[in-house]
Each structure stands twice: as structure tokens, then as C-alpha cells.
Design an enzyme around this catalytic site. Structure first.
Site, PDB file in Angstrom:
ATOM      1  N   SER A 138       0.863  -1.179   0.000  1.00  0.00           N
ATOM      2  CA  SER A 138       0.000   0.000   0.000  1.00  0.00           C
ATOM      3  C   SER A 138       0.900   1.229   0.000  1.00  0.00           C
ATOM      4  O   SER A 138       2.075   1.148   0.388  1.00  0.00           O
ATOM      5  CB  SER A 138      -0.883   0.007   1.259  1.00  0.00           C
ATOM      6  OG  SER A 138      -1.466   1.271   1.486  1.00  0.00           O
ATOM      7  N   TYR A 151      -1.618  -1.445  10.356  1.00  0.00           N
ATOM      8  CA  TYR A 151      -1.729  -1.677   8.919  1.00  0.00           C
ATOM      9  C   TYR A 151      -0.511  -1.119   8.187  1.00  0.00           C
ATOM     10  O   TYR A 151       0.121  -1.829   7.385  1.00  0.00           O
ATOM     11  CB  TYR A 151      -3.010  -1.034   8.382  1.00  0.00           C
ATOM     12  CG  TYR A 151      -3.151  -1.152   6.881  1.00  0.00           C
ATOM     13  CD1 TYR A 151      -3.477  -2.372   6.294  1.00  0.00           C
ATOM     14  CD2 TYR A 151      -2.974  -0.052   6.050  1.00  0.00           C
ATOM     15  CE1 TYR A 151      -3.600  -2.487   4.919  1.00  0.00           C
ATOM     16  CE2 TYR A 151      -3.100  -0.162   4.677  1.00  0.00           C
ATOM     17  CZ  TYR A 151      -3.410  -1.377   4.110  1.00  0.00           C
ATOM     18  OH  TYR A 151      -3.535  -1.491   2.749  1.00  0.00           O
TER      19      TYR A 151
END
Length: 262
Positions: A138, A151
Site C-alpha cells: 500500500s 496496517y
């Protein structure tokens, strides 16, 4: 005909990888928890593209799940030419206030299962001196992200790990790519319990998963170590850590992602 194994294949980026690779005449092994969704996707792709599709119903957040998937593939006699480690999730909120079990499950899925599958399938690729791995990270991998702390940390691991594998294996004819998408049309925000107000106020358009996949496969063809999808704004975001003092950057991100009432 090459074979691709895709985790998290029941929706979002995983399903988009399945559709694009099916169109490119790859046989598929689809892995996810939802048997119904996998069966539906498999039936559609088999009929539309005349390929072979195998499904493996597996919760990859369970300890040893990666090994179970690998053993199932070996038992069926399949050779995996392309491994797409896509399965993962996030969680929004103050770390100390969020359920510990969910944070540990995130580490198990986003990191442990990815490492397990990469290690097991990479051995065969090195023996054959061919094969490819795409690990989905990401743009969050490039800087700390308060309120998405776990995350971002797991995706930072994926980025560092993948680029190391790229360097170790590129001279053997094996390609390893870290895919770093920005906000994408998927179930991520719902699973992460991300506030609707923050998602809508960010001003970033959600990129279609199909576009993310096409950009990833182009980068893989060029044997790039990583690719950031989503246009110029995401390029700015991932390069900010090079331009700003660390504490200033983290404080700015904290203010941006702080929910109302925090």
C-alpha cells in the site's frame, strides 16, 4: 499455459487479478475464506476464458494456513508460475483502544501468511529458474500512519521484504514486485471500520481495482521492484518522507486521520 495462485481472490484487487490473468490465459488457483464467492468467480472465468480454475477455501489468518495451501497445491500436482499475495486487511482507530486479537490477526495475515507462501513457492521457482511473485502492500508502506498504525507497519514490512527478494532473485530469472496502491475500490474501508467522513473528505478518488492490476502487471513485465498506482498525488505521498522531518510528517498524518471526537 502458466498458472497463477491468488490469495484474497473473492473480491477487490484479488478478483481483478483473477479476471485479468484469466483473460491472459493463465490457469488459476483462487484462495479465500468464502467458498460461495470463489465458486461463482471460478465458474464465470472458466466459462468465459476456457481455462482451468481450482479453488482452495482457507482462512489465511490461521497459523500454518500458508503451509496448508502449499500442500494442497502440491497434492493436486500444480506448478505455480505466479504467486499473488493479496490477502490482507486494516483497522482504523487508536491502537490502545482497538481489540488486540484483531491486531495480531492482522500481523498473521498481512505478514506471516505472505512470508510463509513466498518461502514455500519461491523454492520451486528458484529450482526452475523462473517464476514471479506479486506482494500487495500500500502507499501506507512509506510512512507511519497514526490510527492505521498496525496496517501501515505491516505494509512497510511487505515493501522492505519484497524489494529484498527482488534483489536476491532477479539474476535467476525470477521477478518479485511489491504493488503499492492508493485508495482502491474494494472492501478495505468497511473492514477497517474507517470513518465515512474521513474517507469522503480526503479528496482522493478510489481507483478501479482493474486499473491497479493492469499497472501491476506492466511493472512486473519490466521487472520493477515496486510500483505505486494512482497517479501523481500518490507519488507525492510516498516521497514525502524524503522531504519532511520524521516528526513533522507523523504529526501531519495524525491530524489528517484523527477522527471527530478524538
Amino acid at each position: 499455459m502458466p498458472t497463477a495462485l491468488i490469495t484474497g481472490a473473492s473480491g477487490g484487487i484479488g478478483a481483478a487479478f483473477a479476471a485479468e490473468l484469466a483473460e491472459r490465459q493463465h490457469n488459476l488457483i483462487l484462495v479465500a475464506r468464502s467458498e460461495a464467492k470463489l465458486q461463482q468467480l471460478a465458474a464465470r472465468l472458466q466459462q468465459e476464458f476456457n481455462i482451468l480454475v481450482e479453488i482452495i477455501v482457507q482462512d489465511l489468518s490461521a497459523p500454518g494456513a500458508g503451509t496448508a495451501v502449499f500442500e494442497a497445491v502440491v497434492k493436486k500436482g500444480w506448478t505455480v508460475d505466479l504467486l499473488v499475495n493479496n490477502a490482507g486487511f486494516g483497522d482504523y482507530g487508536v491502537f490502545a483502544d482497538r481489540p488486540l486479537e484483531k491486531q495480531l490477526t492482522m500481523v498473521q495475515l498481512n505478514i506471516v501468511a505472505l512470508v510463509e507462501l513466498s518461502h514455500l513457492f519461491l523454492q520451486g521457482m528458484r529450482h526452475r529458474k523462473s517464476g514471479s511473485i506479486i506482494n500487495v502492500a500500500s502507499i501506507a508502506a512509506f510512512q507511519p500512519m497514526p490510527y492505521l498504525s498496525m496496517y501501515a507497519a505491516t505494509k512497510a514490512f511487505v515493501l522492505s521484504f519484497s524489494q529484498s527478494l527482488w534483489a536476491e532473485n532477479k539474476d535467476l530469472g525470477i521477478r518479485v514486485l511489491c504493488l503499492c496502491p492508493g485508495p482502491t475500490e474494494s472492501g478495505f474501508f468497511k473492514v477497517a471500520e474507517f470513518p465515512t467522513s474521513l474517507a469522503s473528505s480526503s479528496g482522493q478518488k478510489l481507483l478501479p481495482a482493474e486499473e491497479v492490476v493492469r499497472d501491476a502487471l506492466k511493472a512486473l513485465d519490466k521487472n520493477e521492484s515496486n510500483v505505486v498506482t494512482g497517479g501523481f498525488l500518490n507519488q507525492i505521498i510516498v516521497n514525502m518522507p524524503r522531504l519532511m522531518p520524521r516528526e513533522l510528517l507523523v504529526n501531519s498524518v495524525e491530524k489528517l486521520f484523527r477522527g471527530k471526537g478524538e
